[in-house]
Every structure is written in C-alpha cells, then in structure tokens.
Design a protein around this motif. Structure first.
Motif, PDB file in Angstrom:
ATOM      1  N   ALA A 289       0.838  -1.203   0.000  1.00 58.03           N
ATOM      2  CA  ALA A 289       0.000   0.000   0.000  1.00 58.03           C
ATOM      3  C   ALA A 289       0.867   1.245   0.000  1.00 58.03           C
ATOM      4  O   ALA A 289       0.603   2.215  -0.712  1.00 58.03           O
ATOM      5  N   SER A 290       1.920   1.198   0.787  1.00 59.68           N
ATOM      6  CA  SER A 290       2.782   2.368   0.902  1.00 59.68           C
ATOM      7  C   SER A 290       3.533   2.631  -0.399  1.00 59.68           C
ATOM      8  O   SER A 290       3.651   3.775  -0.843  1.00 59.68           O
ATOM      9  N   HIS A 291       4.039   1.564  -1.012  1.00 62.35           N
ATOM     10  CA  HIS A 291       4.769   1.758  -2.274  1.00 62.35           C
ATOM     11  C   HIS A 291       3.834   2.208  -3.394  1.00 62.35           C
ATOM     12  O   HIS A 291       4.246   2.917  -4.306  1.00 62.35           O
ATOM     13  N   MET A 292       2.571   1.787  -3.302  1.00 63.14           N
ATOM     14  CA  MET A 292       1.621   2.218  -4.326  1.00 63.14           C
ATOM     15  C   MET A 292       1.447   3.730  -4.295  1.00 63.14           C
ATOM     16  O   MET A 292       1.388   4.391  -5.328  1.00 63.14           O
ATOM     17  N   ILE A 293       1.362   4.265  -3.090  1.00 63.55           N
ATOM     18  CA  ILE A 293       1.156   5.711  -3.027  1.00 63.55           C
ATOM     19  C   ILE A 293       2.436   6.433  -3.413  1.00 63.55           C
ATOM     20  O   ILE A 293       2.400   7.494  -4.043  1.00 63.55           O
ATOM     21  N   ALA A 294       3.573   5.832  -3.115  1.00 63.38           N
ATOM     22  CA  ALA A 294       4.840   6.427  -3.552  1.00 63.38           C
ATOM     23  C   ALA A 294       4.874   6.520  -5.067  1.00 63.38           C
ATOM     24  O   ALA A 294       5.262   7.531  -5.647  1.00 63.38           O
ATOM     25  N   LEU A 295       4.416   5.442  -5.684  1.00 65.44           N
ATOM     26  CA  LEU A 295       4.380   5.369  -7.145  1.00 65.44           C
ATOM     27  C   LEU A 295       3.428   6.417  -7.704  1.00 65.44           C
ATOM     28  O   LEU A 295       3.768   7.180  -8.608  1.00 65.44           O
ATOM     29  N   GLY A 296       2.219   6.453  -7.152  1.00 63.40           N
ATOM     30  CA  GLY A 296       1.204   7.362  -7.653  1.00 63.40           C
ATOM     31  C   GLY A 296       1.618   8.808  -7.515  1.00 63.40           C
ATOM     32  O   GLY A 296       1.509   9.589  -8.455  1.00 63.40           O
TER      33      GLY A 296
END
Lengths: 557, 233
Positions: A289-296
């Motif tokens: 979840a955390s890496h997804m928001i980093a990506l986004g």
C-alpha cells in the motif's frame, strides 16, 4: 520458536571468549572511560571532547559505517548523547557510543565531520533536549520554531509557558537583499503548502535561472510530539496506537512492528510462530500500500496531474486497504499488533479472506505490467528520471540513507534479511537492489519490491491456510503491566516502508518509558536532498524529492 | 414521433412540444430533475438572486489541495476513484488558495504551521468555507497533550463542519461535504470571529516577559502568533 531471540541480550561472545565490547574497547584504548551494557550492543563511554576521535576510529578501523541514530536524553545528574553505530554489511554488529556531559555545561563534540547524518540528528538533540554540539556547522533549532523557549524533552520543561512563533519573510542567504534589481539568483520558497512537497515540508531554494544553487529543507511543520506522547503512555497498550501515525501512508503495521519488536525484546516476550506469520503477511500488505502511493505521487510530481497512474495506484491501494480492513477493522490506523502477538485472529470465514488476498495477488502482475507500460517504459518519465538526482553509495551511507533510497544506490541493505525478525528468515524472497543511483532506480526498486512483497504474502497465506486449528496461538502470555528493569536500554529497528525504522527505549522501572526515541528513515533520507539537487534543474529537484518518498509525519514525528 | 408524419417536413413547434412533454414525464425520465419541476413548462423561475447564488456556490465547490497529515491520505482517497468526490460537484483540488472556495484541514496543526495555515486561509477569496477533518482539527486529537500541538483548527480559523474520526473514512468526509453544501445552499456559514490565536505584528504584542526576551531577535513588523498553552482548552 522465536526468531526475535536470535539477537541475544548478552554481549556477543567471540570464540576466544573476548566479548565484542572488550574488543572495541581495546581498539579505542584510552578514549574509553567507562563501559555500559545495552541490550542490543555494548556501550562505550567516551569523553565529550573526544567524540570525533572515537568515531573516526570506529568507522575507519572497525568498519562501523552506519550511524543509525543519535539519542539525546537528560538524567537527573547529566546529559547523555548516544551514537548508535552499526554496519551496512553486517547489521547485527552494533555498538553504542555513550557521551555524557555535565548539567551546567552540556557541550559535546559534534560527530558531523565523521558522519554527515549527525548534522540533523544533533540539531534535533539540541532542539528537544538542549545539548550543545561543538564544531557543529549549523546548530539551530530544527523542529520547533526558532523563537521557542526551552527544550521540551528536558526534565525541567514547563509546558504551560506561552510561546511565540514568527511568520517571517524568508531571505535569500546568498544575497543581502533579494529584492535588489541586478541580482542573478532568486529565492523561492517551496512549501510548506505546496502540492509537490508531499505534506508540509518547506524547501528553501535559491535558483539561478532554472538551476538550484542552494537548497535547504526546513522541517518541523508537523512536529506533533510523538516521542513525548510515547513517554507518557504505558508499554502494554497506550503506546501502540501512536506508531500508526508516524508513517501514516498505510505503513501502520510496519511501524507497529518497530515498537512491538523493541518492547518485546526489552521485556523478553516470545511471540508465537502463528502470530509472526500473520504479522509478516499484514506488514507486507502495508508495504505494498505504501509503495503504491509512492508510485502514484511520484507520477503525479513528474507528470503533474491527477491522471491515470495516480488513479490506478489508488485503485490498487483500495484493494489492499479493504483486505487490511477485514483483518484489523481499520482502513489506516490499524492498532492491530499487541506485545506478544496480534489482537485477534484472521477474520471468519477464513477461506473468503484468503481468497480475497489471492485474488489481489493474482491481479498484481497484470497491474504492475500496466504500471511498467505507463511509467517505466514511458520516454517522458525516463527523460525526467534517468540520470537525475544522482546519489552515490558513499554519500548515501554517510547520510544514513536506508530503505529503497539506499537500495536504489546499490547498497545491499535490508533489515528483514540482515537483522531478521518475524518470519522473513523462513520464506523465500530477495532483496531488491538497483545500482543506477538515480530517481529511476529508486522508482524501480519500489516497483520490484511490490513483487517481492507479493511473494512473501503468497507464502504466508499458504502457511496460514494449512495451520492446524488448535495451534492458532495469536498472543503470548504477557503480564497486564510491564515494568522492565531500571536502566535497561535497547535500540532495535525494523525495515519500514521507507527504510530503517528504529526505536530506542530506556526503562526506569515504571510502566512508562523514561526515554523513547524514534529513528525515522525519512529524517535521514531527506537529508540527502541537497546532495542530489544542488546544481540540477528545479524540476529534477521535485522529481528527486518525489523519489525519496518522504512522509512528513515521520520526518517531524 | 408520429409515424404518419411526412418525411422532410418539420413542424418546429410540434417538435418542441414533443421534446418538452418527453422531458416532463415518461419516456425520458432523466430530465425530471428538481430544477425542471421548478421550471414547469415555462422557461422562467422566480427566486431571490442571493438564494440562487447560494445554490450555485454549494453546487460547484473548488477544494484547496492542502495536505497536512494522516487525514490527507484519506482525503486523497476521497478525491480518487471509488469514492470520487467530484460526483458531488466538489472535486477539483486547486493548488492555489486564490482559486479555492473550500479548505479541508486534514491533520494536526502545530505551532510552526498555524501561522502558515492562517496565511493560506487569508489568501482564499470570499466567500470561503472550512471543513475540519479528523480529531486533530477538533481538539488536537491523540496529540492534544503535546507541547507543540494547537488544540483544534478552530483556535486559528473559523470552521464550518467538523468531521470526527482518526482519520474519518472517505464516506464520512463525503457526508461532511454534503452537509456543508446543504448549509451553503441555505445561506449559512460560520461567522468570522476573532480567534484565540491571531497573526499580529510583534510590535503590537503586550510587553510581557517573553516578548521582552525575544525583542532582540524579532523585528517589530514581523508577523507572529502568540500561543498561550495554559489557557487552551
């Protein structure tokens, strides 16, 4: 079986019968004026005017190249700074350098010439506790307003006193008056309210044309006294809700694990294997979840709009959050771990829950393929990120960068493997390392880590599914009130979403910690920003900031 | 349409009547909005202009893209797919306060940030509305006892809607915003009163011990905020 116990509390005995502490004390010779024993490492007491000599020796001759954290605290009779040293190559080899200073003259030599990361750590120590560091290049307040009166984590601080905070017009440090007509440089405030700063970071930049000449991050706009809050809470239940709010980008469980691990080691609690597997699985979900928001948000910074990638990343996060909500009852602030295990078992019906996770994992490769199509193979993004924001490994080490930032600079360092905890040892996964050292590598590391996390979750789900029903032990027996012995000190870290998240606790025999210090990975990672950006273009600075993936709740605490 | 009608001949009035009838009832039901009901068959409505303006304001709100802490993550989820605040005519986050109508305050406010938030709020054009998101903006939330934490956004700027939660779910935020729209449409908003913590010039402060102490450091014209923790709720 407890993997936590692999790091024993006793000083590590070498074959010859000489402890690690003795060996290092011999190396330093006369510099050592006393010895202490911390639960994680031997402690060497050093005179305040010989700090640099001792640290240089430890760094150059004993190979301690990672200053993980600097803890400052005030005792009844003295101030103390503790330098928690370890190695990037061997995380379990630790030593604490303890520097006591007297009450009436709390001056200690700065470690900044040895480790660049000490710059901010010592500024924080000065700000909150009030120790002065000699030779420090720029000893100012870092978290609190410059006009703050007193040092809030000192013993005699009166919290009810009025304070004044200024809203000053910031001046160009390179020029007398930045309104002068014939100057070439321009001063720009980025933040604290700015869409690209990922929260309330204030970056003071001086630009010459489009190039950044000088850059300084001004933090403290979200300093909400996390350490004080934890020092006021009891070990057993009152501290656990706070870690969720350090790194709030859904990395809650990873943070909770940092506290759980430290307190469990401190109070000698064994965690049942079943609970460890649940912890491992849920923590990796948080990492995704955390890496997804980093990506986004990185795509948001680079492309500059709420477009497809951001929405796609949010879509995948929603799925993860739903799974975590089923497990913990919360979307973000889980409060799911307890000392000695987790609060409750997996939700019933279990098959449905596992199926939900499997569905997510099955869809993930395709989703990642989509991201790669839209992000990494996109020429615009490549032009913006490949070769920009370069952070050489030596610089990264000197600043104590960890997590995806270090791994994007080719440093093979991951606490899940190097100082293993939970169930990671038993599972089959890899540490992702990229050696491009640029923004692109850091992005790539995060995307590939999502795959590795998925592998870990997959294995955990398989294990949990076959777990015999009568052995589902979710919590160890933990006394209602925990009172660790007086003057036990421990520093433990876990691999959070952003890097090494460490906690130092000193117990004083009561049910509340006497000192609770948080080593936040973002705090150290953010320090590298000037190294990456000075001399580069402004948009590259924004991309670098995005690729560091900081979260201000953790920077400021 | 009547099937007997000859091709290539169009009776304008008839088409109009048919279209209107279709919209009013039956076939094309989606046009049967409240507005259409109010119009009836006539193209006129009677209303007060400010009532109309209030309705317009509530139905087209530009939010300020303003992230502080944990709540801003849930706020992002509210803007993004699945919850999609845009459905309620309140979606587009604007990066500049000068283009925004509504500021959602999503997080803990600390001493260093409060003057900046006040400045951002002051830069928004009137009429402006504030949504306090989460427990921190109500009272300081879990950090209320912190030495550095302002005990609620209301200490600094007037708040129209408080949404409790730590953090509130996106559904709660949407509900709060819908409530705000309702209030705006009814012409209600928080009165702007003098708040406990105001930005003022340092020279204007009462000369007490701390002001004397800082006199050498702070310029008389500098804007400052003076915090009185002991008197805070």
């Amino acid at each position: 079986m407890s993997l936590e116990e692999q790091q024993s509390d006793e000083p590590a005995e070498l074959e010859s019968g000489v402890s690690r502490g003795d060996e290092l004390a011999d190396l330093l010779g006369d510099l050592v004026v006393g010895r202490e024993e911390h639960m994680n490492a031997p402690g060497l007491v050093i005179r305040p005017d010989e700090v640099q000599d001792a640290l240089f020796k430890l760094r150059d001759e004993a190979g301690f190249d990672h200053l993980s954290c600097v803890t400052a605290q005030e005792y009844e009779d003295r101030y103390e700074s503790i330098y928690h040293l370890t190695k990037f190559d061997d995380r379990t080899d630790e030593v604490s350098v303890v520097v006591p200073t007297s009450k009436d003259n709390p001056v200690s030599q700065s470690a900044e010439p040895v480790f660049r990361t000490a710059d901010w750590h010592e500024r924080e120590a000065y700000d909150l506790v009030g120790i002065q560091y000699e030779d420090h290049p720029d000893l100012r307040r870092i978290l609190l307003p410059e006009t703050w009166q007193g040092h809030p984590l000192g013993l005699d601080y009166d919290q009810d006193r009025p304070q004044i905070a200024t809203l000053r017009e910031h001046a160009n440090p390179l020029e007398e008056d930045h309104r002068a007509g014939d100057s070439n440089t321009m001063y720009i405030n980025i933040g604290p309210h700015h869409p690209a700063t990922h929260g309330v970071l204030h970056v003071e930049t001086v630009v010459d044309g489009e190039q950044v000449v000088d850059l300084e991050s001004d933090i403290g706009y979200l300093h909400r006294c996390e350490e004080q809050m934890c020092q006021q809470g009891t070990y057993r239940h009152q501290i656990m809700p706070y870690p969720d709010r350090w790194d709030y980008i859904s990395a809650g469980l990873l943070n909770e694990w940092a506290y759980a691990r430290t307190a469990e080691d401190l109070a000698d609690i064994e965690v049942p294997e079943y609970a460890q597997i649940i912890r491992t699985m849920s923590a990796e979900l948080c990492r995704i979840a955390s890496h997804m928001i980093a990506l986004g948000t990185f795509a948001l910074d680079v492309y500059g709009d709420f477009t497809a990638i951001f929405m796609y990343a949010m879509r995948d996060r929603e799925i993860v959050q739903n799974i975590l909500e089923d497990l913990t009852g919360q979307r973000m602030m889980f409060n799911y771990f307890r000392l000695g295990g987790v609060v409750w078992d997996l939700p019933e019906p279990r098959e449905e829950f596992f199926e939900k996770i499997r569905d997510f994992l099955d869809g993930l490769p395709q989703a990642l393929e989509e991201y790669h199509d839209m992000i990494t193979s996109n020429e615009i993004l490549q032009a913006r990120t490949v070769g920009t924001g370069v952070l050489p490994p030596e610089v990264a080490k000197s600043y104590g960068a960890t997590g995806p930032v270090a791994r994007g600079s080719g440093i093979d360092y991951d606490l899940r493997r190097d100082d293993s905890y939970g169930y990671y040892d038993e599972l089959d996964w890899d540490v992702v390392v990229e050696d491009g050292c640029d923004n692109f590598s850091r992005l790539l590391v995060r995307m590939r880590e999502v795959e590795e996390s998925a592998k870990i979750i997959q294995q955990c789900v398989d294990l949990l599914e076959d777990w015999p029903e009568d052995e589902r032990n979710i919590q160890a027996n933990v006394p209602r009130t925990l009172k660790p012995e007086e003057d036990t000190e421990i520093y433990r870290a876990v691999e959070g979403a952003k890097g090494e998240l460490g906690i130092y606790i000193r117990a004083d025999g009561t049910d509340k910690p006497a000192r609770f210090k948080i080593r936040s990975p973002c705090f150290s990672n953010l320090q590298t920003l000037p190294e990456m950006s000075e001399g580069e273009y402004i948009p590259d600075m924004i991309a670098s900031l995005g690729s560091l993936d900081i979260v201000l709740g953790e920077v400021d605490r | 349409m009547s099937s007997e009608q000859k091709p290539f001949v169009t009776d304008d009035t008839q088409v109009q009547t048919e279209t209107r009838d279709a919209r009013m009832a039956g076939a094309d039901d989606r046009f049967n909005s409240k507005l259409r009901e109010a119009f009836g068959s006539s193209p006129f409505i009677l209303t007060k202009f400010d009532k109309f303006m209030n309705w317009v304001r509530g139905s087209s709100m530009f939010m300020l893209q303003f992230g502080i802490a944990c709540c801003s993550i849930e706020m992002m989820h509210t803007y993004a797919i699945k919850h999609d605040l845009d459905r309620f005519a309140a979606g587009v986050p604007r990066a500049s306060p000068r283009q925004a109508d509504v500021i959602i305050v999503p997080g803990t406010i600390v001493s260093k940030f409060a003057p900046r938030m006040k400045r951002v709020y002051d830069q928004m054009p009137e009429p402006k509305f504030v949504v306090g998101m989460g427990s921190c903006t109500i009272s300081g939330g879990p950090f209320q006892e912190g030495y550095n934490v302002i005990k609620g956004a209301e200490e600094v700027i007037p708040v129209d809607i408080h949404i409790p939660g730590c953090p509130p779910r996106p559904e709660a935020l949407i509900y709060g915003i819908a409530k705000l729209q309702e209030r705006i449409a009814n012409g209600e908003s928080s009165p702007v009163t003098v708040k406990p913590y105001e930005l003022e010039q340092f020279g204007d402060l009462e000369r007490d011990e701390i002001v004397d102490k800082l006199a050498a450091q702070i310029d008389e014209d500098d804007l400052v905020m003076r915090y009185n923790w002991a008197d805070s709720p």
